[in-house]
Design an enzyme around this catalytic site. Structure first.
Site, PDB file in Angstrom:
ATOM      1  N   LYS A  71       8.561  -1.230  -8.680  1.00  0.00           N
ATOM      2  CA  LYS A  71       7.500  -1.840  -9.483  1.00  0.00           C
ATOM      3  C   LYS A  71       7.035  -0.944 -10.628  1.00  0.00           C
ATOM      4  O   LYS A  71       6.619  -1.442 -11.676  1.00  0.00           O
ATOM      5  CB  LYS A  71       6.306  -2.200  -8.599  1.00  0.00           C
ATOM      6  CG  LYS A  71       6.577  -3.360  -7.655  1.00  0.00           C
ATOM      7  CD  LYS A  71       5.317  -3.753  -6.891  1.00  0.00           C
ATOM      8  CE  LYS A  71       5.593  -4.925  -5.974  1.00  0.00           C
ATOM      9  NZ  LYS A  71       4.373  -5.408  -5.294  1.00  0.00           N
ATOM     10  N   GLY A 124      -5.572   3.260   2.914  1.00  0.00           N
ATOM     11  CA  GLY A 124      -4.261   3.520   2.337  1.00  0.00           C
ATOM     12  C   GLY A 124      -4.370   3.879   0.871  1.00  0.00           C
ATOM     13  O   GLY A 124      -5.294   3.430   0.176  1.00  0.00           O
ATOM     14  N   ALA A 125      -3.427   4.693   0.404  1.00  0.00           N
ATOM     15  CA  ALA A 125      -3.443   5.129  -0.995  1.00  0.00           C
ATOM     16  C   ALA A 125      -2.067   4.992  -1.634  1.00  0.00           C
ATOM     17  O   ALA A 125      -1.758   5.657  -2.615  1.00  0.00           O
ATOM     18  CB  ALA A 125      -3.921   6.582  -1.083  1.00  0.00           C
ATOM     19  N   GLY A 126      -1.240   4.112  -1.074  1.00  0.00           N
ATOM     20  CA  GLY A 126       0.107   3.901  -1.598  1.00  0.00           C
ATOM     21  C   GLY A 126       0.164   2.818  -2.652  1.00  0.00           C
ATOM     22  O   GLY A 126      -0.860   2.398  -3.205  1.00  0.00           O
ATOM     23  N   GLY A 127       1.376   2.336  -2.913  1.00  0.00           N
ATOM     24  CA  GLY A 127       1.588   1.349  -3.970  1.00  0.00           C
ATOM     25  C   GLY A 127       0.832   0.060  -3.773  1.00  0.00           C
ATOM     26  O   GLY A 127       0.352  -0.542  -4.739  1.00  0.00           O
ATOM     27  N   ALA A 128       0.706  -0.378  -2.519  1.00  0.00           N
ATOM     28  CA  ALA A 128       0.025  -1.650  -2.258  1.00  0.00           C
ATOM     29  C   ALA A 128      -1.452  -1.589  -2.612  1.00  0.00           C
ATOM     30  O   ALA A 128      -2.082  -2.623  -2.867  1.00  0.00           O
ATOM     31  CB  ALA A 128       0.195  -2.038  -0.793  1.00  0.00           C
TER      32      ALA A 128
END
Length: 260
Positions: A71, A124-128
């Site tokens: 992405k 969470g701190a990822g792409g999502a």
């Protein structure tokens, strides 16, 4: 049954290790119901082949979706539009332009579900987490982040600060909106299942343990399949100017036993 001919348009989703994807089922059903002469495929591309294959796909495909892990890198090959440019990630391509319908999906679903909110905690701190952060920020929501890796959370905070978005690391999860952007619904402890709305990106099963806990407390919810289908229908509006109703697509997926 689709009859492929000279005029059939080619669309698809680009990612790596995406045998799980529901996108072909969603879009091919929608195209058939809408009478659109198009076919939608999954393009599973290895990371070391991406630079060689992807530019050609952009040229020959009528439209594309982009999923993990491309992405962010895919944005370099198109002219990013509005929200996608700010977010730094795309999930939809049409006519050489990149869009982010994840952002549109989350923003619209939240607006439909509740009308008054001030605070949000994202697990969470990822792409999502990216699209959720931008969507909720644009809805004037104050954003906190809880993540196992403090280093990763601090990196996200710095990145957002460079885009004029202030977020904080917190251990106090009392918020109007709770978002699970991790693959594990149980990462959100029971004491954090509170507020007005709980969002879970996980869609298998549709009613995750987190969604179930929220429902037991009479908290409104947005599940992962709602996000997936909404972003897919928003992509179809970009490609063809029309789409099916979300509910019809969800019912089809249940009927085919593709979700449960």
């Amino acid at each position: 049954m689709l009859e492929i001919n000279y005029d059939t348009k080619l669309l698809g989703v680009v990612g790596e290790n995406i045998s799980y994807t529901l996108s072909p089922a969603i879009h091919n059903y929608s195209f058939q119901e809408l009478g659109i002469n198009a076919v939608y495929l999954a393009f599973d591309i290895k990371s070391d082949e991406f630079k060689e294959i992807f530019p050609g796909l952009v040229k020959i495909a009528y439209g594309l979706n982009i999923t993990i892990p491309y992405k962010e890198i895919a944005i370099k090959y198109v002219e990013a539009q509005s929200e996608a440019k700010r977010i730094g990630a795309i999930n939809t391509i049409f006519n050489g332009k990149g869009y982010n319908t994840d952002y549109i999906a989350i923003k619209s679903l939240v607006q439909e579900r509740i009308d008054k909110f001030e605070t949000c905690t994202i697990f969470g701190a990822g792409g999502a987490a990216r699209a959720a952060i931008f969507a909720l920020h644009d809805l004037d929501c104050s954003i906190n982040v809880i993540n196992r890796s403090k280093e990763k959370a601090e990196k996200l905070i710095e990145e957002m600060r460079n885009k004029n978005i202030e977020i904080k690391i917190t251990y106090n999860c009392k918020s109007d909106i709770i978002v699970n952007s991790t693959p594990n619904p149980d990462f959100v402890p029971d004491e954090c299942v509170n507020g007005k709305l709980v969002i879970d990106f996980v869609y298998k099963p549709v009613i995750t343990s987190l969604i179930k806990r929220a429902q037991n407390k009479n908290i409104k919810t947005i599940n992962g399949i709602e996000i997936l289908v909404r972003q897919a229908m928003e992509a179809e509006k970009i490609w063809f100017g029309k789409s099916l109703e979300d509910e019809e697509v969800v019912n089809y997926l249940y009927a085919r036993k593709l979700i449960w």
